[in-house]
Write a protein that holds these residues in place. Structure first.
Motif, PDB file in Angstrom:
ATOM      1  N   LYS A  86      13.139 -63.418 -16.061  1.00 42.88           N
ATOM      2  CA  LYS A  86      12.865 -62.015 -16.360  1.00 42.88           C
ATOM      3  C   LYS A  86      11.464 -61.669 -15.890  1.00 42.88           C
ATOM      4  CE  LYS A  86      15.862 -61.818 -20.436  1.00 42.88           C
ATOM      5  NZ  LYS A  86      15.921 -61.623 -21.909  1.00 42.88           N
ATOM      6  N   GLU A  87      11.363 -60.637 -15.057  1.00 46.63           N
ATOM      7  CA  GLU A  87      10.061 -60.173 -14.579  1.00 46.63           C
ATOM      8  C   GLU A  87       9.394 -59.366 -15.694  1.00 46.63           C
ATOM      9  OE1 GLU A  87       6.891 -59.842 -13.015  1.00 46.63           O
ATOM     10  OE2 GLU A  87       8.197 -60.431 -11.352  1.00 46.63           O
ATOM     11  N   ILE A  88       8.248 -59.846 -16.175  1.00 40.71           N
ATOM     12  CA  ILE A  88       7.623 -59.270 -17.364  1.00 40.71           C
ATOM     13  C   ILE A  88       7.261 -57.798 -17.168  1.00 40.71           C
ATOM     14  CG2 ILE A  88       5.747 -59.505 -19.032  1.00 40.71           C
ATOM     15  CD1 ILE A  88       7.797 -61.830 -18.922  1.00 40.71           C
ATOM     16  N   LYS A  89       6.729 -57.451 -16.003  1.00 42.37           N
ATOM     17  CA  LYS A  89       6.259 -56.071 -15.810  1.00 42.37           C
ATOM     18  C   LYS A  89       7.406 -55.063 -15.742  1.00 42.37           C
ATOM     19  CE  LYS A  89       5.841 -56.637 -10.772  1.00 42.37           C
ATOM     20  NZ  LYS A  89       4.872 -56.758  -9.667  1.00 42.37           N
ATOM     21  N   ASN A  90       8.644 -55.542 -15.573  1.00 43.84           N
ATOM     22  CA  ASN A  90       9.796 -54.636 -15.501  1.00 43.84           C
ATOM     23  C   ASN A  90      10.467 -54.418 -16.862  1.00 43.84           C
ATOM     24  OD1 ASN A  90       9.399 -54.440 -12.754  1.00 43.84           O
ATOM     25  ND2 ASN A  90      10.924 -56.003 -12.242  1.00 43.84           N
ATOM     26  N   LEU A  91      10.011 -55.116 -17.893  1.00 44.29           N
ATOM     27  CA  LEU A  91      10.655 -54.999 -19.198  1.00 44.29           C
ATOM     28  C   LEU A  91      10.249 -53.695 -19.883  1.00 44.29           C
ATOM     29  CD1 LEU A  91      10.215 -58.639 -20.619  1.00 44.29           C
ATOM     30  CD2 LEU A  91      12.236 -57.643 -19.520  1.00 44.29           C
ATOM     31  N   LYS A  92      11.254 -52.994 -20.443  1.00 43.42           N
ATOM     32  CA  LYS A  92      10.985 -51.779 -21.209  1.00 43.42           C
ATOM     33  C   LYS A  92      10.548 -52.167 -22.625  1.00 43.42           C
ATOM     34  CE  LYS A  92      14.320 -49.230 -18.454  1.00 43.42           C
ATOM     35  NZ  LYS A  92      15.630 -48.545 -18.430  1.00 43.42           N
ATOM     36  N   LYS A  93      10.141 -51.176 -23.405  1.00 40.05           N
ATOM     37  CA  LYS A  93       9.551 -51.438 -24.719  1.00 40.05           C
ATOM     38  C   LYS A  93      10.476 -52.265 -25.617  1.00 40.05           C
ATOM     39  CE  LYS A  93       7.267 -49.150 -28.593  1.00 40.05           C
ATOM     40  NZ  LYS A  93       6.860 -47.843 -29.186  1.00 40.05           N
ATOM     41  N   ASP A  94      11.734 -51.878 -25.731  1.00 36.82           N
ATOM     42  CA  ASP A  94      12.678 -52.617 -26.584  1.00 36.82           C
ATOM     43  C   ASP A  94      12.951 -54.006 -26.021  1.00 36.82           C
ATOM     44  OD1 ASP A  94      12.809 -50.503 -28.287  1.00 36.82           O
ATOM     45  OD2 ASP A  94      14.715 -49.712 -27.532  1.00 36.82           O
ATOM     46  N   GLU A  95      13.041 -54.110 -24.695  1.00 35.73           N
ATOM     47  CA  GLU A  95      13.275 -55.413 -24.055  1.00 35.73           C
ATOM     48  C   GLU A  95      12.080 -56.338 -24.270  1.00 35.73           C
ATOM     49  OE1 GLU A  95      16.056 -54.250 -20.207  1.00 35.73           O
ATOM     50  OE2 GLU A  95      13.904 -53.838 -20.117  1.00 35.73           O
ATOM     51  N   LEU A  96      10.887 -55.768 -24.227  1.00 37.54           N
ATOM     52  CA  LEU A  96       9.671 -56.563 -24.416  1.00 37.54           C
ATOM     53  C   LEU A  96       9.602 -57.099 -25.848  1.00 37.54           C
ATOM     54  CD1 LEU A  96       7.213 -57.473 -22.805  1.00 37.54           C
ATOM     55  CD2 LEU A  96       6.007 -55.435 -23.600  1.00 37.54           C
ATOM     56  N   ARG A  97      10.012 -56.269 -26.812  1.00 34.06           N
ATOM     57  CA  ARG A  97      10.020 -56.724 -28.207  1.00 34.06           C
ATOM     58  C   ARG A  97      10.998 -57.887 -28.384  1.00 34.06           C
ATOM     59  NH1 ARG A  97      12.823 -55.258 -33.085  1.00 34.06           N
ATOM     60  NH2 ARG A  97      11.471 -55.555 -34.920  1.00 34.06           N
ATOM     61  N   GLU A  98      12.170 -57.784 -27.798  1.00 40.33           N
ATOM     62  CA  GLU A  98      13.167 -58.854 -27.879  1.00 40.33           C
ATOM     63  C   GLU A  98      12.684 -60.106 -27.144  1.00 40.33           C
ATOM     64  OE1 GLU A  98      16.572 -60.530 -29.299  1.00 40.33           O
ATOM     65  OE2 GLU A  98      15.990 -58.436 -29.678  1.00 40.33           O
ATOM     66  N   PHE A  99      12.005 -59.886 -26.020  1.00 41.70           N
ATOM     67  CA  PHE A  99      11.462 -60.983 -25.219  1.00 41.70           C
ATOM     68  C   PHE A  99      10.420 -61.771 -26.016  1.00 41.70           C
ATOM     69  CE2 PHE A  99       7.671 -62.060 -22.672  1.00 41.70           C
ATOM     70  CZ  PHE A  99       8.179 -63.091 -21.899  1.00 41.70           C
ATOM     71  N   ARG A 100       9.544 -61.068 -26.735  1.00 48.32           N
ATOM     72  CA  ARG A 100       8.478 -61.733 -27.492  1.00 48.32           C
ATOM     73  C   ARG A 100       9.024 -62.513 -28.687  1.00 48.32           C
ATOM     74  NH1 ARG A 100       4.808 -56.646 -27.213  1.00 48.32           N
ATOM     75  NH2 ARG A 100       3.699 -56.951 -25.229  1.00 48.32           N
ATOM     76  N   LYS A 101      10.211 -62.162 -29.133  1.00 51.44           N
ATOM     77  CA  LYS A 101      10.842 -62.919 -30.219  1.00 51.44           C
ATOM     78  C   LYS A 101      11.040 -64.371 -29.818  1.00 51.44           C
ATOM     79  CE  LYS A 101      14.955 -62.892 -33.163  1.00 51.44           C
ATOM     80  NZ  LYS A 101      16.302 -62.296 -33.387  1.00 51.44           N
ATOM     81  N   ASN A 102      11.179 -64.600 -28.513  1.00 48.52           N
ATOM     82  CA  ASN A 102      11.463 -65.938 -27.990  1.00 48.52           C
ATOM     83  C   ASN A 102      10.189 -66.719 -27.671  1.00 48.52           C
ATOM     84  OD1 ASN A 102      13.389 -67.884 -27.192  1.00 48.52           O
ATOM     85  ND2 ASN A 102      13.047 -67.383 -25.046  1.00 48.52           N
ATOM     86  N   ILE A 103       9.025 -66.132 -27.988  1.00 48.78           N
ATOM     87  CA  ILE A 103       7.741 -66.785 -27.699  1.00 48.78           C
ATOM     88  C   ILE A 103       6.905 -66.857 -28.972  1.00 48.78           C
ATOM     89  CG2 ILE A 103       5.596 -66.654 -26.390  1.00 48.78           C
ATOM     90  CD1 ILE A 103       7.080 -65.314 -24.161  1.00 48.78           C
ATOM     91  N   GLY A 104       6.585 -68.078 -29.410  1.00 49.73           N
ATOM     92  CA  GLY A 104       5.687 -68.265 -30.543  1.00 49.73           C
ATOM     93  C   GLY A 104       4.245 -68.318 -30.072  1.00 49.73           C
ATOM     94  N   MET A 105       3.321 -67.942 -30.960  1.00 47.86           N
ATOM     95  CA  MET A 105       1.912 -67.884 -30.567  1.00 47.86           C
ATOM     96  C   MET A 105       1.045 -68.400 -31.704  1.00 47.86           C
ATOM     97  SD  MET A 105       0.317 -66.146 -27.816  1.00 47.86           S
ATOM     98  CE  MET A 105      -1.423 -66.113 -27.376  1.00 47.86           C
TER      99      MET A 105
END
Length: 318
Positions: A63-82
């Motif tokens: 998934k290209e990060i800069k192409n993710l929309k707001k809702d997609e980015l929120r779902e994407f970050r769910k898969n990344i712990g920090m």
């Protein structure tokens, strides 16, 4: 899993990441290393979508990060712990409540939350601290809570931004051992940002060295330390003082190869004595690697180098 190609990032007119290209494989422990201002935390924040970038490619799970929309980015970050240097725990909440917070925000059921949090408390060794508050914990315990919280949503990737910088050496080792255990048990890809070379040596399989936003080193960790180039030596603050007479030959020994036995064998078989200028052993990611400089007479150069070549030892004349 994480594919970055020709990535550039600017703050106003200042270029802070210059043409970054790396690949991070699934299940790998990867270190991004550099002094303050090198751009390492900025790169990490690009990976989780907290920073944008001017151009280039940054793919996470294709998934290209800069192409993710707001809702997609929120779902994407769910898969990344920090996890962070200063833990970022909520002081008025207990250990259990801090860990459970991401699951509450995502609307998980109470039973699911309780089981997950208790499992994670066991994993990080804090079962008896579930009702304690952050003010009652040591630095290492706080970081264990932060790690457990980062794992609640079952991420595939764990990003660690200077996660051990505020800890003493013994506590750092215990946290790194915990991260290794998590990596092995859960097959989570771990990306660690650090300025501490000892952290890199203990845990990372691959390392990227950054200086003012530029890549100055990128390889398997053992290779970076086994045969450092000029930039790596500068980064490590190493200087090589060698005799001005004779021939100085530097030998590089890969992991778990005992170099003393090779030198003894060579001296015996060639019936020669060598001056050992200096040698160094490093434990890198659980393996011993090393290098050594020997000084030989000019007239024996060809014989010695011939012998070294026959035994597949990496070498160079200084």
């Amino acid at each position: 899993m994480i594919n970055i190609k020709n990535l550039n990032k600017y703050y106003s007119n200042t270029k802070v990441l210059n043409n970054i290209s790396i690949d991070i494989k699934k299940g790998e422990i990867f270190a991004i290393v550099g002094h303050s201002g090198a751009g390492k935390s900025t790169l990490l924040r690009c990976i989780n979508g907290l920073e944008d970038y001017a151009d280039g490619i940054l793919l996470v799970n294709n998934k290209e990060i800069k192409n993710l929309k707001k809702d997609e980015l929120r779902e994407f970050r769910k898969n990344i712990g920090m996890i962070f240097q200063h833990f970022s725990l909520i002081q008025r909440k207990t250990v259990f409540e801090n860990i459970s917070l991401p699951m509450q925000l995502w609307g998980y059921k109470k039973e699911e939350i309780s089981k997950k949090v208790n499992d994670l408390l066991a994993l990080v060794g804090l079962e008896e601290k579930k009702d304690a508050y952050p003010s009652q914990l040591s630095g290492g315990q706080k970081q264990r809570v932060a790690i457990a919280r980062a794992l609640t949503l079952d991420p595939e990737i764990l990003l660690c931004d200077e996660a051990t910088s505020a800890l003493d050496p013994n506590t750092t080792t215990s946290i790194l051992n915990l991260l290794k255990e998590i990596n092995e048990k859960l097959n989570i890809t771990i990306v660690i940002v650090t300025h501490e070379m000892e952290v890199v040596k203990q845990i990372a399989q691959k390392a990227l060295l950054l200086e003012h936003g530029n890549i100055i080193g990128f390889d398997d960790t053992e290779e970076l330390f086994l045969k450092p180039d000029i930039k790596m030596k500068e980064f490590l603050g190493e200087t090589e003082v060698v005799p001005k007479t004779g021939v100085n030959v530097k030998l590089y020994f890969p992991k778990d190869n005992v170099f003393q036995s090779f030198i003894t064998k060579m001296a015996r078989e060639l019936n020669m004595d060598f001056n050992i200028v200096w040698g160094k052993l490093e434990e890198i990611n659980g393996h011993i690697v090393g290098n050594m400089v020997i000084n030989i007479e000019d007239e024996t150069r060809d014989i010695v180098i011939d012998y070294i070549r026959q035994h597949d030892i990496v070498w160079e004349v200084l």
